[in-house]
Design a protein around this motif. Sequence first.
Motif, PDB file in Angstrom:
ATOM      1  N   VAL A 164       0.741  -1.134   0.076  1.00  0.00           N
ATOM      2  CA  VAL A 164      -0.087  -0.202  -0.023  1.00  0.00           C
ATOM      3  C   VAL A 164       0.746   1.079  -0.088  1.00  0.00           C
ATOM      4  CG1 VAL A 164      -1.682   1.225   1.151  1.00  0.00           C
ATOM      5  CG2 VAL A 164      -1.879  -1.106   1.185  1.00  0.00           C
ATOM      6  N   ALA A 165       1.759   1.248   0.868  1.00  0.00           N
ATOM      7  CA  ALA A 165       2.696   2.519   0.965  1.00  0.00           C
ATOM      8  C   ALA A 165       4.116   1.968   1.712  1.00  0.00           C
ATOM      9  CB  ALA A 165       2.123   3.475   1.863  1.00  0.00           C
ATOM     10  N   GLY A 166       5.195   1.774   0.887  1.00  0.00           N
ATOM     11  CA  GLY A 166       6.453   1.347   1.466  1.00  0.00           C
ATOM     12  C   GLY A 166       6.274  -0.151   1.863  1.00  0.00           C
ATOM     13  N   ALA A 167       6.604  -0.385   3.225  1.00  0.00           N
ATOM     14  CA  ALA A 167       6.448  -1.633   3.751  1.00  0.00           C
ATOM     15  C   ALA A 167       5.012  -2.162   3.983  1.00  0.00           C
ATOM     16  CB  ALA A 167       7.798  -1.654   4.447  1.00  0.00           C
ATOM     17  N   VAL A 168       4.191  -1.331   4.080  1.00  0.00           N
ATOM     18  CA  VAL A 168       2.922  -1.534   4.560  1.00  0.00           C
ATOM     19  C   VAL A 168       2.248  -1.919   3.410  1.00  0.00           C
ATOM     20  CG1 VAL A 168       0.777  -0.183   5.534  1.00  0.00           C
ATOM     21  CG2 VAL A 168       2.992   0.452   6.211  1.00  0.00           C
ATOM     22  N   ASN A 169       1.397  -3.169   3.849  1.00  0.00           N
ATOM     23  CA  ASN A 169       0.672  -3.913   2.740  1.00  0.00           C
ATOM     24  C   ASN A 169      -0.674  -4.009   3.384  1.00  0.00           C
ATOM     25  OD1 ASN A 169       0.520  -5.829   4.877  1.00  0.00           O
ATOM     26  ND2 ASN A 169       2.171  -7.202   3.831  1.00  0.00           N
ATOM     27  N   VAL A 170      -1.646  -4.486   2.463  1.00  0.00           N
ATOM     28  CA  VAL A 170      -2.974  -4.454   2.731  1.00  0.00           C
ATOM     29  C   VAL A 170      -3.414  -5.174   3.957  1.00  0.00           C
ATOM     30  CG1 VAL A 170      -5.384  -5.453   1.695  1.00  0.00           C
ATOM     31  CG2 VAL A 170      -3.523  -4.600   0.422  1.00  0.00           C
ATOM     32  N   ALA A 171      -2.675  -6.258   4.314  1.00  0.00           N
ATOM     33  CA  ALA A 171      -2.877  -7.280   5.516  1.00  0.00           C
ATOM     34  C   ALA A 171      -2.721  -6.259   6.640  1.00  0.00           C
ATOM     35  CB  ALA A 171      -2.052  -8.566   5.461  1.00  0.00           C
ATOM     36  N   MET A 172      -1.642  -5.558   6.604  1.00  0.00           N
ATOM     37  CA  MET A 172      -1.519  -4.550   8.023  1.00  0.00           C
ATOM     38  C   MET A 172      -2.481  -3.577   8.059  1.00  0.00           C
ATOM     39  SD  MET A 172       2.813  -3.726   7.499  1.00  0.00           S
ATOM     40  CE  MET A 172       3.819  -4.765   8.373  1.00  0.00           C
ATOM     41  N   VAL A 173      -2.815  -2.943   6.815  1.00  0.00           N
ATOM     42  CA  VAL A 173      -4.034  -2.053   6.981  1.00  0.00           C
ATOM     43  C   VAL A 173      -5.240  -2.629   7.670  1.00  0.00           C
ATOM     44  CG1 VAL A 173      -5.313  -0.531   5.628  1.00  0.00           C
ATOM     45  CG2 VAL A 173      -2.781  -0.599   5.061  1.00  0.00           C
ATOM     46  N   VAL A 174      -5.596  -3.636   7.007  1.00  0.00           N
ATOM     47  CA  VAL A 174      -6.908  -4.394   7.486  1.00  0.00           C
ATOM     48  C   VAL A 174      -6.688  -4.692   8.840  1.00  0.00           C
ATOM     49  CG1 VAL A 174      -8.520  -6.155   6.953  1.00  0.00           C
ATOM     50  CG2 VAL A 174      -7.479  -5.114   5.197  1.00  0.00           C
ATOM     51  N   GLY A 175      -5.511  -5.279   9.164  1.00  0.00           N
ATOM     52  CA  GLY A 175      -5.296  -5.901  10.619  1.00  0.00           C
ATOM     53  C   GLY A 175      -5.431  -4.672  11.648  1.00  0.00           C
ATOM     54  N   LEU A 176      -4.796  -3.494  11.202  1.00  0.00           N
ATOM     55  CA  LEU A 176      -4.845  -2.176  11.964  1.00  0.00           C
ATOM     56  C   LEU A 176      -6.422  -1.692  11.992  1.00  0.00           C
ATOM     57  CD1 LEU A 176      -1.888  -0.504  11.001  1.00  0.00           C
ATOM     58  CD2 LEU A 176      -2.380  -1.391  13.328  1.00  0.00           C
ATOM     59  N   GLY A 177      -7.169  -2.168  11.033  1.00  0.00           N
ATOM     60  CA  GLY A 177      -8.640  -1.899  11.083  1.00  0.00           C
ATOM     61  C   GLY A 177      -9.165  -2.703  12.024  1.00  0.00           C
ATOM     62  N   GLN A 178      -8.962  -3.911  12.157  1.00  0.00           N
ATOM     63  CA  GLN A 178      -9.707  -4.614  13.157  1.00  0.00           C
ATOM     64  C   GLN A 178      -9.500  -3.981  14.618  1.00  0.00           C
ATOM     65  OE1 GLN A 178     -10.848  -7.861  12.825  1.00  0.00           O
ATOM     66  NE2 GLN A 178     -10.997  -7.575  10.837  1.00  0.00           N
ATOM     67  N   PHE A 179      -8.391  -3.331  14.621  1.00  0.00           N
ATOM     68  CA  PHE A 179      -8.007  -2.665  16.157  1.00  0.00           C
ATOM     69  C   PHE A 179      -8.890  -1.576  16.328  1.00  0.00           C
ATOM     70  CE2 PHE A 179      -4.019  -5.265  16.299  1.00  0.00           C
ATOM     71  CZ  PHE A 179      -4.170  -5.801  17.475  1.00  0.00           C
ATOM     72  N   LEU A 180      -8.957  -0.731  15.089  1.00  0.00           N
ATOM     73  CA  LEU A 180      -9.754   0.426  15.007  1.00  0.00           C
ATOM     74  C   LEU A 180     -11.180   0.195  15.143  1.00  0.00           C
ATOM     75  CD1 LEU A 180      -9.954   3.516  14.429  1.00  0.00           C
ATOM     76  CD2 LEU A 180     -10.178   3.056  12.361  1.00  0.00           C
ATOM     77  N   THR A 181     -11.699  -0.987  14.560  1.00  0.00           N
ATOM     78  CA  THR A 181     -13.053  -1.262  14.700  1.00  0.00           C
ATOM     79  C   THR A 181     -13.384  -1.665  16.071  1.00  0.00           C
ATOM     80  OG1 THR A 181     -12.980  -2.165  12.585  1.00  0.00           O
ATOM     81  CG2 THR A 181     -14.753  -2.793  13.842  1.00  0.00           C
ATOM     82  N   THR A 182     -12.423  -2.381  16.797  1.00  0.00           N
ATOM     83  CA  THR A 182     -12.725  -2.686  18.285  1.00  0.00           C
ATOM     84  C   THR A 182     -12.868  -1.635  19.234  1.00  0.00           C
ATOM     85  OG1 THR A 182     -11.400  -4.698  17.821  1.00  0.00           O
ATOM     86  CG2 THR A 182     -11.664  -4.084  20.421  1.00  0.00           C
ATOM     87  N   PHE A 183     -12.124  -0.383  18.893  1.00  0.00           N
ATOM     88  CA  PHE A 183     -12.190   0.498  19.864  1.00  0.00           C
ATOM     89  C   PHE A 183     -13.300   1.275  19.321  1.00  0.00           C
ATOM     90  CE2 PHE A 183      -7.342   0.220  19.856  1.00  0.00           C
ATOM     91  CZ  PHE A 183      -7.359  -0.250  21.110  1.00  0.00           C
ATOM     92  N   LEU A 184     -13.778   1.433  18.180  1.00  0.00           N
ATOM     93  CA  LEU A 184     -14.823   2.109  17.712  1.00  0.00           C
ATOM     94  C   LEU A 184     -16.185   1.369  18.325  1.00  0.00           C
ATOM     95  CD1 LEU A 184     -14.160   3.033  14.202  1.00  0.00           C
ATOM     96  CD2 LEU A 184     -14.422   4.801  16.117  1.00  0.00           C
ATOM     97  N   LEU A 185     -16.052  -0.040  18.182  1.00  0.00           N
ATOM     98  CA  LEU A 185     -17.257  -0.730  18.860  1.00  0.00           C
ATOM     99  C   LEU A 185     -17.487  -0.574  20.380  1.00  0.00           C
ATOM    100  CD1 LEU A 185     -19.383  -2.547  18.004  1.00  0.00           C
ATOM    101  CD2 LEU A 185     -18.040  -4.321  18.049  1.00  0.00           C
ATOM    102  N   THR A 186     -16.313  -0.504  21.102  1.00  0.00           N
ATOM    103  CA  THR A 186     -16.484  -0.256  22.382  1.00  0.00           C
ATOM    104  C   THR A 186     -16.878   0.887  22.855  1.00  0.00           C
ATOM    105  OG1 THR A 186     -14.343  -1.599  22.699  1.00  0.00           O
ATOM    106  CG2 THR A 186     -15.050  -0.254  24.496  1.00  0.00           C
ATOM    107  N   GLY A 187     -16.583   1.841  22.082  1.00  0.00           N
ATOM    108  CA  GLY A 187     -17.154   3.581  22.485  1.00  0.00           C
ATOM    109  C   GLY A 187     -18.830   3.598  22.039  1.00  0.00           C
TER     110      GLY A 187
END
Length: 147
Positions: free
Chosen positions: A94-117
């Motif tokens: 996606v950008a440099g060493a960051v690939n789609v799996a990393m972005v989606v994995g971080l999206g999992q964490f973001l989703t967890t925090f948003l769902l908790t809120g």
Amino acid sequence: MRLDDPWDDAITSGWGEPDSAAGSTPPVVPGPAVPRGGPRAADIYLEVQRSEAFQEVRRRYRRFVVPATTAFFVWYLAYVVTAVTAPGLMARPVAGAVNVAMVVGLGQFLTTFLLTGAYARHARLRRDRAALDLRWETQEMTRGAGR
């Protein structure tokens, strides 16, 4: 010593002492409490559980939790299945060493925090007041009830 003290553990009060200790008497274990007049606490809790106010709090809880849990579980399974079945897609940079799996994995964490809120907000706005009212009402009803 009070015999009705719930923190007094009469069974273990002589633990580790020999049975033939001078002057030792077997501990007195109180029998079941004789219920006082009026309804028992268990009956009061069953009555509250059957009440329309309690059922409404449970309905509001389920209306949020079931769809949110289902959506998050599907989102998580989609990530896992995609990682297993399409490794080329997940490895795409996606950008440099960051690939789609990393972005989606971080999206999992973001989703967890948003769902908790979202859950905390939903509880505060839709359930907390009604649950607190039920709690106070139940405490008032059980205050003089036999346990």
